[in-house]
Write a protein that holds these residues in place. Structure first.
Motif, short mmCIF file in Angstrom:
data_model
loop_
_atom_site.label_atom_id
_atom_site.label_comp_id
_atom_site.label_asym_id
_atom_site.label_seq_id
_atom_site.Cartn_x
_atom_site.Cartn_y
_atom_site.Cartn_z
N THR A 1 -2.78 5.98 2.46
CA THR A 1 -2.43 5.64 1.08
C THR A 1 -3.48 6.20 0.13
N ASN A 2 -3.03 6.56 -1.05
CA ASN A 2 -3.93 7.04 -2.10
C ASN A 2 -3.97 6.05 -3.26
N ALA A 3 -3.60 4.80 -2.99
CA ALA A 3 -3.58 3.79 -4.04
C ALA A 3 -5.01 3.46 -4.49
N ARG A 4 -5.17 3.32 -5.80
CA ARG A 4 -6.45 2.83 -6.32
C ARG A 4 -6.43 1.31 -6.26
N ILE A 5 -7.51 0.73 -5.78
CA ILE A 5 -7.57 -0.72 -5.62
C ILE A 5 -8.41 -1.33 -6.73
N CYS B 1 -7.27 -9.82 7.00
CA CYS B 1 -6.92 -8.97 5.86
C CYS B 1 -8.15 -8.29 5.28
N GLN B 2 -9.27 -9.02 5.26
CA GLN B 2 -10.51 -8.43 4.75
C GLN B 2 -10.91 -7.22 5.58
N ALA B 3 -10.81 -7.34 6.91
CA ALA B 3 -11.18 -6.23 7.80
C ALA B 3 -10.25 -5.03 7.58
N LYS B 4 -8.96 -5.30 7.43
CA LYS B 4 -8.00 -4.20 7.24
C LYS B 4 -8.17 -3.55 5.87
N LEU B 5 -8.46 -4.36 4.85
CA LEU B 5 -8.68 -3.81 3.52
C LEU B 5 -9.94 -2.94 3.51
N LEU B 6 -10.96 -3.36 4.22
CA LEU B 6 -12.19 -2.57 4.31
C LEU B 6 -11.89 -1.18 4.88
N ARG B 7 -11.05 -1.14 5.90
CA ARG B 7 -10.70 0.15 6.50
C ARG B 7 -9.94 1.04 5.51
N VAL B 8 -9.05 0.43 4.73
CA VAL B 8 -8.33 1.20 3.72
C VAL B 8 -9.30 1.80 2.71
N LEU B 9 -10.26 0.99 2.28
CA LEU B 9 -11.22 1.46 1.28
C LEU B 9 -12.11 2.56 1.84
N GLU B 10 -12.41 2.49 3.14
CA GLU B 10 -13.30 3.47 3.75
C GLU B 10 -12.58 4.76 4.14
N THR B 11 -11.36 4.65 4.61
CA THR B 11 -10.67 5.83 5.16
C THR B 11 -9.34 6.14 4.49
N GLY B 12 -8.77 5.18 3.76
CA GLY B 12 -7.43 5.36 3.20
C GLY B 12 -6.34 5.13 4.23
N PHE C 1 0.83 -1.20 0.00
CA PHE C 1 0.00 0.00 0.00
C PHE C 1 0.87 1.26 0.00
N HIS C 2 2.01 1.17 0.63
CA HIS C 2 2.96 2.29 0.60
C HIS C 2 3.59 2.39 -0.79
N ALA C 3 4.00 1.25 -1.35
CA ALA C 3 4.66 1.25 -2.65
C ALA C 3 3.73 1.72 -3.76
N ALA C 4 2.43 1.41 -3.61
CA ALA C 4 1.46 1.77 -4.66
C ALA C 4 0.81 3.12 -4.42
N ASN C 5 1.28 3.88 -3.47
CA ASN C 5 0.67 5.18 -3.17
C ASN C 5 0.65 6.06 -4.43
N ASP C 6 -0.53 6.62 -4.72
CA ASP C 6 -0.77 7.43 -5.92
C ASP C 6 -0.78 6.59 -7.19
N GLY C 7 -0.57 5.28 -7.07
CA GLY C 7 -0.62 4.39 -8.22
C GLY C 7 -1.79 3.43 -8.10
N THR C 8 -1.60 2.20 -8.58
CA THR C 8 -2.67 1.19 -8.60
C THR C 8 -2.17 -0.09 -7.96
N LEU C 9 -2.97 -0.63 -7.04
CA LEU C 9 -2.68 -1.93 -6.44
C LEU C 9 -3.71 -2.93 -6.96
N PHE C 10 -3.23 -3.95 -7.67
CA PHE C 10 -4.11 -4.96 -8.25
C PHE C 10 -4.08 -6.20 -7.38
N LEU C 11 -5.21 -6.53 -6.76
CA LEU C 11 -5.32 -7.69 -5.86
C LEU C 11 -6.04 -8.81 -6.60
N ASP C 12 -5.27 -9.73 -7.15
CA ASP C 12 -5.84 -10.88 -7.85
C ASP C 12 -6.25 -11.94 -6.83
#
Length: 344
Positions: A167-171, A143-154, A123-134
């Motif tokens: 982070t400002n990464a697009r998911i 991880c689901q709970a932590k990802l939810l927080r990222v999506l809600e608050t960044g 999430f740090h490395a992809a800041n301002d870029g794109t993180l693709f989670l296959d």
């Protein structure tokens, strides 16, 4: 909630379709070089990617294994304002539990055994870029709970740290599983699904995009393969490739072309296609529901792959559960089910 999905929006303007086809078949740098195809389903997916690319919302890409979900993710990144920033892909099924959390969110020194230094995470490395989670379906509950927080608050917090990071990464996420079914089974968070499924692109399987096969074959034949020269392919051989079912989709086609190039120095003929292609009817004789009826000799890999697929069905597609039942890692399961099945 804005939902764009071809199952719900089957119509597309002629202009958008023609524009997508033009970009798909272009040879300049207006698109990632692997975005190859001209069929109506593929052009529709490309047109949707073009429409969604400038948006900052999460995108969920669905489709069978090997259809080209990462290619569409690359297109979304390439056509966005983030194009000059990092595009970082991660297969969520290749790492387990704590290692996956560390890879995504980072960790501080001493957070766990072996954490000898601070690690920033993707999430740090992809800041301002794109993180693709296959294979997003393979995320653990934590991880689901932590990802939810990222999506809600960044915001996120590395393992073992009390400091909040942003982070400002697009998911962009992808899956070949039915996430709604997993929700009903308690294996995937419904609130996370709603956050990921803001925009959706469904990629049809290759057997519904036969028109793309000649372009893909030409592309794979152009790729360097040691000192092997590029062979020609007869019209009848191409017809056989276009008529094949391709259960492994583009990934299987690519592997098949590579094997053909090894066996055919100058020309790929219909006979060479017959000797390399795996036919479903032959597989069924030695695998599928008749694993115990050994009426002919087949490569061990055929039986190994069929058995793992059977175990996955018994486990409702839960790779983690199947890996525990088999006593192997999830990485091993992914390697086997994604490997081509060879002919005897």
């Amino acid at each position: 909630m804005l939902l764009c999905c071809y199952s719900e929006q089957p119509e597309i303007t002629a202009g958008a379709w023609n524009y997508a086809c033009m970009l798909t078949n272009a040879t300049n740098s207006t698109k990632p070089p692997s975005a190859i195809g001209r069929s109506v389903p593929w052009c529709r997916a490309m047109a949707m990617a073009k429409k969604m690319a400038p948006l900052q919302m999460p995108v969920l890409i669905t489709g069978q294994s090997g259809v080209g979900k990462e290619v569409i993710a690359q297109v979304l990144h390439h056509w966005s304002e983030r194009e000059g920033k990092s595009f970082i892909p991660l297969n969520c099924g290749l790492l387990q539990d704590q290692l996956l959390e560390s890879e995504l969110f980072g960790h501080s020194k001493g957070a766990f055994t072996g954490a000898s230094h601070d690690h920033d995470g993707l999430f740090h490395a992809a800041n301002d870029g794109t993180l693709f989670l296959d294979e997003i379906c393979e995320l653990t509950a934590s991880c689901q709970a932590k990802l939810l927080r990222v999506l809600e608050t960044g915001e996120y917090r590395p393992l073992g740290s009390t400091k909040i990071h942003r982070t400002n990464a697009r998911i962009i996420s992808a899956t070949h599983r039915d996430l709604e079914k997993m929700i009903s089974q308690g294996r995937f968070r419904q609130d996370l699904y709603y956050r990921l499924n803001v925009l959706t692109i469904d990629i049809p399987p290759l057997n519904q995009r036969a028109e793309d096969i000649p372009l893909l074959v030409d592309h794979f034949l152009e790729q360097p393969l040691g000192n092997a020269p590029r062979p020609t392919i007869t019209p009848r051989a191409m017809q056989q490739l276009m008529a094949h079912d391709w259960p492994g989709n583009v990934r299987e086609l690519k592997n098949t072309i590579e094997r053909l190039r090894v066996h055919c120095e100058e020309e790929i003929s219909a006979g060479s296609i017959d000797s390399v292609l795996t036919r479903p009817s032959q597989n069924t004789q030695a695998t599928g529901n008749s694993l115990a009826l050994f009426n002919r000799i087949v490569p061990l890999a055929n039986l190994e792959q069929a058995y793992i697929e059977w175990v996955l069905k018994q486990c409702d597609g839960n790779v983690s559960k199947a890996s525990k039942a088999l006593g192997v890692s999830r990485t091993t399961i992914y390697r086997i089910i994604n490997s081509p099945v060879n002919q005897p």
